[in-house]
Motif scaffolding. Sequence first.
Motif, mmCIF file in Angstrom:
data_model
loop_
_atom_site.group_PDB
_atom_site.id
_atom_site.type_symbol
_atom_site.label_atom_id
_atom_site.label_comp_id
_atom_site.label_asym_id
_atom_site.label_seq_id
_atom_site.Cartn_x
_atom_site.Cartn_y
_atom_site.Cartn_z
ATOM 1 N N HIS A 21 0.847 -1.192 0.000
ATOM 2 C CA HIS A 21 0.000 0.000 0.000
ATOM 3 C C HIS A 21 0.879 1.237 0.000
ATOM 4 C CE1 HIS A 21 -3.163 2.806 0.844
ATOM 5 N NE2 HIS A 21 -2.507 3.232 1.901
ATOM 6 N N ASP A 22 0.547 2.189 -0.862
ATOM 7 C CA ASP A 22 1.260 3.465 -0.920
ATOM 8 C C ASP A 22 0.432 4.517 -0.182
ATOM 9 O OD1 ASP A 22 2.621 5.790 -1.495
ATOM 10 O OD2 ASP A 22 2.245 5.714 -3.657
ATOM 11 N N PRO A 23 0.855 4.916 1.015
ATOM 12 C CA PRO A 23 0.072 5.898 1.770
ATOM 13 C C PRO A 23 -0.010 7.263 1.087
ATOM 14 C CG PRO A 23 2.166 5.495 2.853
ATOM 15 C CD PRO A 23 2.057 4.520 1.711
ATOM 16 N N GLU A 24 0.874 7.528 0.133
ATOM 17 C CA GLU A 24 0.850 8.791 -0.614
ATOM 18 C C GLU A 24 -0.075 8.704 -1.827
ATOM 19 O OE1 GLU A 24 2.564 11.511 0.449
ATOM 20 O OE2 GLU A 24 3.210 10.306 2.160
ATOM 21 N N GLY A 25 -0.537 7.500 -2.158
ATOM 22 C CA GLY A 25 -1.390 7.302 -3.328
ATOM 23 C C GLY A 25 -2.838 7.660 -3.046
ATOM 24 N N ASP A 54 -17.504 -7.452 7.591
ATOM 25 C CA ASP A 54 -17.839 -8.529 8.533
ATOM 26 C C ASP A 54 -16.650 -8.956 9.379
ATOM 27 O OD1 ASP A 54 -20.461 -8.578 7.638
ATOM 28 O OD2 ASP A 54 -20.055 -10.135 6.134
ATOM 29 N N THR A 55 -15.466 -8.511 9.012
ATOM 30 C CA THR A 55 -14.244 -8.945 9.694
ATOM 31 C C THR A 55 -13.564 -7.831 10.463
ATOM 32 O OG1 THR A 55 -13.919 -10.562 7.919
ATOM 33 C CG2 THR A 55 -12.034 -10.099 9.331
ATOM 34 N N VAL A 56 -13.436 -6.676 9.838
ATOM 35 C CA VAL A 56 -12.715 -5.553 10.430
ATOM 36 C C VAL A 56 -13.373 -4.249 9.965
ATOM 37 C CG1 VAL A 56 -10.993 -5.419 8.567
ATOM 38 C CG2 VAL A 56 -10.382 -4.641 10.835
ATOM 39 N N ASP A 57 -13.340 -3.235 10.813
ATOM 40 C CA ASP A 57 -13.881 -1.926 10.462
ATOM 41 C C ASP A 57 -12.896 -1.229 9.517
ATOM 42 O OD1 ASP A 57 -14.489 0.821 10.382
ATOM 43 O OD2 ASP A 57 -15.258 0.811 12.431
ATOM 44 N N PRO A 58 -13.266 -1.030 8.255
ATOM 45 C CA PRO A 58 -12.332 -0.416 7.303
ATOM 46 C C PRO A 58 -11.857 0.972 7.722
ATOM 47 C CG PRO A 58 -14.185 -1.388 6.149
ATOM 48 C CD PRO A 58 -14.520 -1.420 7.609
ATOM 49 N N ASP A 59 -12.736 1.787 8.302
ATOM 50 C CA ASP A 59 -12.318 3.123 8.741
ATOM 51 C C ASP A 59 -11.283 3.041 9.862
ATOM 52 O OD1 ASP A 59 -13.983 4.406 6.913
ATOM 53 O OD2 ASP A 59 -15.679 4.385 8.309
ATOM 54 N N ALA A 60 -11.491 2.126 10.801
ATOM 55 C CA ALA A 60 -10.518 1.941 11.888
ATOM 56 C C ALA A 60 -9.195 1.418 11.340
ATOM 57 C CB ALA A 60 -11.081 0.990 12.938
ATOM 58 N N LEU A 61 -9.263 0.501 10.380
ATOM 59 C CA LEU A 61 -8.060 -0.038 9.750
ATOM 60 C C LEU A 61 -7.273 1.076 9.058
ATOM 61 C CD1 LEU A 61 -6.359 -2.513 8.848
ATOM 62 C CD2 LEU A 61 -7.899 -2.693 6.893
ATOM 63 N N ASP A 62 -7.978 1.895 8.300
ATOM 64 C CA ASP A 62 -7.315 3.019 7.621
ATOM 65 C C ASP A 62 -6.670 3.962 8.631
ATOM 66 O OD1 ASP A 62 -8.169 2.015 5.160
ATOM 67 O OD2 ASP A 62 -9.934 3.308 5.093
ATOM 68 N N GLY A 63 -7.381 4.256 9.714
ATOM 69 C CA GLY A 63 -6.864 5.165 10.734
ATOM 70 C C GLY A 63 -5.679 4.604 11.490
ATOM 71 N N LEU A 64 -5.670 3.302 11.684
ATOM 72 C CA LEU A 64 -4.601 2.657 12.444
ATOM 73 C C LEU A 64 -3.239 2.848 11.790
ATOM 74 C CD1 LEU A 64 -3.983 0.818 14.884
ATOM 75 C CD2 LEU A 64 -4.368 -1.133 13.379
ATOM 76 N N PHE A 65 -3.200 2.784 10.476
ATOM 77 C CA PHE A 65 -1.925 2.883 9.766
ATOM 78 C C PHE A 65 -1.747 4.212 9.022
ATOM 79 C CE2 PHE A 65 -2.567 -1.730 10.160
ATOM 80 C CZ PHE A 65 -1.381 -2.048 10.802
ATOM 81 N N ARG A 66 -2.662 5.146 9.206
ATOM 82 C CA ARG A 66 -2.555 6.466 8.585
ATOM 83 C C ARG A 66 -1.362 7.206 9.183
ATOM 84 N NH1 ARG A 66 -7.758 8.363 9.451
ATOM 85 N NH2 ARG A 66 -8.305 7.373 7.504
ATOM 86 N N PRO A 67 -0.687 8.050 8.393
ATOM 87 C CA PRO A 67 0.414 8.845 8.957
ATOM 88 C C PRO A 67 -0.073 9.673 10.145
ATOM 89 C CG PRO A 67 0.419 9.009 6.571
ATOM 90 C CD PRO A 67 -0.847 8.288 6.959
ATOM 91 N N ARG A 68 0.856 9.979 11.038
ATOM 92 C CA ARG A 68 0.526 10.789 12.212
ATOM 93 C C ARG A 68 0.068 12.183 11.776
ATOM 94 N NH1 ARG A 68 5.022 7.723 13.904
ATOM 95 N NH2 ARG A 68 4.554 6.543 15.801
ATOM 96 N N TYR A 69 -0.497 12.925 12.718
ATOM 97 C CA TYR A 69 -1.001 14.263 12.408
ATOM 98 C C TYR A 69 0.072 15.193 11.864
ATOM 99 C CZ TYR A 69 -5.325 12.898 14.624
ATOM 100 O OH TYR A 69 -6.485 12.258 14.928
ATOM 101 N N ASP A 70 1.325 14.981 12.278
ATOM 102 C CA ASP A 70 2.399 15.839 11.774
ATOM 103 C C ASP A 70 2.940 15.353 10.427
ATOM 104 O OD1 ASP A 70 3.911 13.621 12.441
ATOM 105 O OD2 ASP A 70 5.206 14.661 13.872
ATOM 106 N N GLY A 71 2.333 14.286 9.872
ATOM 107 C CA GLY A 71 2.719 13.776 8.561
ATOM 108 C C GLY A 71 3.755 12.673 8.573
#
Length: 104
Positions: A21-25, A54-71
Amino acid sequence: MYDSTPPASRSRSPPVYRAVHDPEGPATLSTTIIHALADCTGVDVTDSRISLYDTVDPDALDGLFRPRYDGTPRAGGTLSFVIDGHYVTVSGDGEILIEPPARR
């Protein structure tokens, strides 16, 4: 642990599918995982049979590995879950491993 089963009679595990996954993409991590699962299983990505809900909350998954607030990127960490018999492991560096069910 030692397995005394002769090699010819052991279950053969299919190869592990790898994606990154490319977090900049433009795609979210959950979208990348859905596409990787579709590729791995040979199913059209628009097919409604593939769903994380049915397995995992996609929004929580995205947030878990999202860059920190400072980037700055998140370093380390993994999350594993099973979806439709496929063992999925997501790493903080963007690596996605999908292990299909073992063949018997």
